[in-house]
Scaffold this motif. Structure first.
Motif, short mmCIF file in Angstrom:
data_model
loop_
_atom_site.label_atom_id
_atom_site.label_comp_id
_atom_site.label_asym_id
_atom_site.label_seq_id
_atom_site.Cartn_x
_atom_site.Cartn_y
_atom_site.Cartn_z
N VAL A 1 0.83 -1.20 0.00
CA VAL A 1 0.00 0.00 0.00
C VAL A 1 0.87 1.26 0.00
O VAL A 1 0.50 2.29 -0.57
N VAL A 2 2.04 1.18 0.61
CA VAL A 2 2.98 2.31 0.61
C VAL A 2 3.79 2.34 -0.68
O VAL A 2 3.92 3.39 -1.32
N ALA A 3 4.34 1.20 -1.08
CA ALA A 3 5.29 1.17 -2.19
C ALA A 3 4.65 1.50 -3.53
O ALA A 3 5.24 2.21 -4.36
N VAL A 4 3.46 1.01 -3.79
CA VAL A 4 2.84 1.20 -5.11
C VAL A 4 2.54 2.68 -5.38
O VAL A 4 2.94 3.21 -6.43
N PRO A 5 1.85 3.40 -4.50
CA PRO A 5 1.61 4.82 -4.81
C PRO A 5 2.88 5.66 -4.74
O PRO A 5 3.09 6.54 -5.59
N ALA A 6 3.71 5.42 -3.72
CA ALA A 6 4.85 6.30 -3.49
C ALA A 6 5.97 6.10 -4.49
O ALA A 6 6.73 7.03 -4.78
N VAL A 7 6.10 4.91 -5.06
CA VAL A 7 7.19 4.63 -5.99
C VAL A 7 6.67 4.43 -7.41
O VAL A 7 7.05 5.14 -8.34
N VAL A 8 5.80 3.46 -7.59
CA VAL A 8 5.33 3.12 -8.94
C VAL A 8 4.57 4.28 -9.56
O VAL A 8 4.85 4.69 -10.70
N TRP A 9 3.61 4.82 -8.85
CA TRP A 9 2.80 5.92 -9.38
C TRP A 9 3.64 7.17 -9.65
O TRP A 9 3.55 7.78 -10.72
N VAL A 10 4.46 7.55 -8.69
CA VAL A 10 5.26 8.78 -8.83
C VAL A 10 6.25 8.65 -9.98
O VAL A 10 6.39 9.57 -10.80
N LEU A 11 6.95 7.53 -10.06
CA LEU A 11 7.90 7.34 -11.16
C LEU A 11 7.21 7.41 -12.51
O LEU A 11 7.69 8.05 -13.45
#
Length: 697
Positions: A239-249
């Motif tokens: 829940v943290v990694a997908v929005p904070a890393v995948v979405w932002v990149l």
């Protein structure tokens, strides 16, 4: 789990999302920035596909299958590049450049300025917007440091918002579908099987069914990396990694290829990327829609690659690199959740139209006839594929149960103000920037396709939120279960780049005004810094402190708290669940019903239960138990079913059901167990009781 252990899980999730795809992308000779942004999509494809293959060939689910498939995909990309070199470069006599882009061609592919402007392409090389020439009012393009700083800002703010929602690493969403999601991670661990084609957790005596398990596959591998079995923490790490890393990149990669961002707007993008309530916070709290969140987060990078591959912007990716990586990224997006491939198509349609128009309007000398015919054929093929996707990749009609929720005027207002699914009429402040960006697109005639894509998403949102039930609504939005929340979450896909275009235009005007006021020939660093600071000062209250966002975060946080009246598990029930491993032998199963939260014993404490999701197909034995458990002392069939499943305990969490629904009618055998003969209370916390079944002895 401690916060330190949780950080290790988040780090493991990020490594899994970045490393396999990063290796493959570098073998495809993609530039580092492109490789980084596309890595999650390719990694998702590798992990999900390797889980399917591993199950087919009898391998257990661990880190070995993804590692092997990473090697295979990397070698495949190298082979594609070698074949392209042998078959294409050898004939044309031009080797590719060191960065992987193709060398000079015999036929130029330039496009007249008029065609470029009308097609919505990015600014052409040599224009002040791209080169940063000493033209008054034209800020230089952002250096790498600006990109890194703005991207880090977006990641930190988005992660902070998500952590605010979670509260603690061991909190979990008190929502309908989370009974399934947490149980699925536990099931994959227990069965060493992460295949999306072979999950039998909810099918009873029926064959395995398809379910997109990419989210759960990554979570289980992260647990194996840190040697943990904490299912809740692993899910929260995603829940943290997908929005904070995948979405932002992905969003920053899309902004990069559009070529429409300057340094002040880049900082604004860092503030805005995590400031839309509709995504990622709505799918993190409503549903919960974790697979949808995953798939949507992968869309921006895939769209950006398509934009580059079609040659619509300044930064072009050669087909020999874009094709294998693009296919993997699209498969990763589709296996995260199939309906996100339809969202990808919605954005792709106007882009393809722009590309085809650009080719058809080019001069005959610049665009040979065979290229025109090929473009028409490729567009026709894409149209057929999109129609097939729309017709075939959709749930059964009886699963698309949501009706319209508001009227057309309010639906349009919510779309324009970026407040879909809010209970009150309000405005998200950065929606003003979306409108400004739309005006800039119309005036400059650049990125028209983006505005068209935004219009299509708004239309679909209106169809799902206000159209009456019927064949038209089902044809348009049935692929998303006729669910308004799933399409509400899609609006930021196009709203964010439009808002950044608006910020970029305002920043350019401010820099030009300040430059002219000081009678300078070119913008200076202090002027750009001043404008950047001014935009940040304005945007901080409009993003971080926006009432709509704060309300969304607060409501989402409430859904992750264990309270006395929790929607799935309340404080009494949770306290008893924590005691179960000491009360129930490890090899025995507990009779449960999922609608009152008792089935969470499996997900949370790894205690085997007869049911693992609210929507499930009971086996014959489970059906017998559900119907007649309280009559076990008088019904031999119940005792046979209990014996077959090794059930000697039953959990009674009372009458309160998730979402205040009415599922108790499907399990009358659990009613009033305290009055049933042969049920001995073993432990209780408040109304939550664990019974030992002695009726069959």
């Amino acid at each position: 789990m401690s916060w330190l252990g949780f950080c290790a899980l988040v780090a493991a999730s990020v490594v899994l999302l970045m490393l396999p795809g990063g290796i493959v992308n570098r073998c495809a000779k993609l530039p580092r920035k492109v490789s980084l942004a596309l890595a999650p999509g390719v990694s998702t494809a590798i992990i999900a596909a390797s889980a399917i293959v591993a199950n087919k060939v009898g391998l257990g689910w661990n880190l070995l299958p993804p590692a092997l498939l990473t090697v295979v995909c990397a070698l495949g990309c190298l082979v594609v590049r070698w074949l392209a070199h042998r078959l294409v470069d050898a004939r044309t006599g031009h080797a590719p450049h060191a960065d992987g882009t193709p060398g000079p061609r015999r036929v130029a592919a330039s496009v007249p300025a008029s065609a470029s402007a009308s097609s919505g392409s990015a600014a052409s090389p040599g224009s002040p917007e791209v080169t940063g020439s000493a033209t008054r009012g034209a800020p230089r393009p952002p250096a790498t440091g600006w990109w890194l700083g703005a991207g880090a800002l977006g990641m930190v703010l988005t992660a902070w918002h998500i952590i605010t929602i979670l509260g603690r690493p061991d909190n979990f969403s008190q929502s309908f579908d989370n009974v399934f999601h947490l149980s699925a991670i536990r099931w994959i661990l227990d069965n060493s099987n992460g295949s999306s084609l072979a999950i039998t957790m909810t099918t009873g005596d029926n064959p395995a069914a398809f379910y997109p398990l990419a989210w759960h596959d990554v979570a289980t591998l992260a647990l194996k990396m840190v040697h943990s079995t904490d299912v809740v923490a692993a899910n929260n790490a995603m829940v943290v990694a997908v929005p904070a890393v995948v979405w932002v990149l992905g969003c920053f990669y899309l902004l990069h290829v559009l070529g429409c961002v300057n340094a002040p707007a880049l900082v604004a993008a860092g503030l805005m990327v995590g400031a839309f309530p509709a995504f990622p916070y709505l799918p993190a709290s409503w549903g919960v829609l974790y697979p949808n969140m995953f798939g949507i987060a992968l869309i921006p990078a895939t769209i950006a690659l398509a934009y580059q591959a079609l040659g619509l912007g300044e930064h072009r990716t050669p087909l020999r690199s874009a094709l294998p990586v693009g296919l993997l990224a699209m498969f990763g997006m589709a296996i995260a959740h199939p309906n996100t491939i339809a969202l990808f198509c919605v954005v792709l349609i106007p882009m393809l139209a722009t590309w085809l128009t650009r080719i058809l309007r080019a001069r005959d000398a610049d665009q040979p006839r065979w290229q025109r015919r090929g473009a028409i054929g490729l567009t026709a093929l894409a149209a057929l594929v999109i129609i097939a996707i729309w017709a075939k990749i959709r749930p059964p009609e009886d699963a698309a149960v949501w009706n319209a929720i508001i009227g057309p005027r309010r639906a349009l207002w919510q779309a324009l103000t970026m407040t879909p699914s809010t209970a009150t009429i309000t405005v998200l402040p950065i929606s003003v920037l979306v409108v400004v960006g739309a005006v800039v697109v119309i005036v400059t005639r650049r990125q028209i396709w983006l505005l068209a894509a935004h219009g299509l998403l708004i239309f679909l949102w209106m169809a799902v939120s206000c159209f009456p039930s019927g064949w038209l609504r089902n044809a348009l939005v049935g692929i998303w279960y006729n669910d308004p929340s799933r399409l509400a979450a899609a609006l930021p896909l196009t709203a964010l780049p439009l808002a950044v275009i608006g910020c970029s235009a305002m920043a350019r005007w401010l820099v030009g005004w300040l430059t002219a006021r000081r009678q300078l020939t070119a913008p200076t660093t202090p002027i750009v810094a001043t404008v950047t600071l001014l935009l940040a000062v304005v945007l901080v209250p409009a993003t971080l402190l926006a009432p709509t966002l704060r309300t969304t975060l607060r409501d989402a946080a409430d859904s992750y708290r264990i309270t006395w009246n929790g929607n799935v598990v309340d404080t009494d029930e949770y306290a008893l669940l924590k005691r179960l491993p000491e009360l129930v032998p490890a090899d025995e199963t507990v009779a449960t019903v999922p609608y009152n939260g008792s089935s969470m014993a499996y997900a949370l404490e790894n205690v085997k239960t007869t049911t693992t999701h609210i929507l499930y197909t009971p086996s014959r034995d489970v059906y017998t138990i559900n119907q007649n458990l309280r009559f076990a002392e008088f019904n031999p069939e119940v005792c046979h079913a209990l014996s077959d499943l090794n059930v000697h305990y039953a959990l009674d969490f009372g009458w309160y059901e998730v979402n205040r629904s009415n599922y108790a009618q499907y399990a009358p055998g659990f009613a009033r167990l305290y009055e049933a003969p042969g049920f001995v209370p073993v432990a209780n916390n408040g109304h939550a009781v664990l019974y030992r079944i002695e009726a069959c002895r």
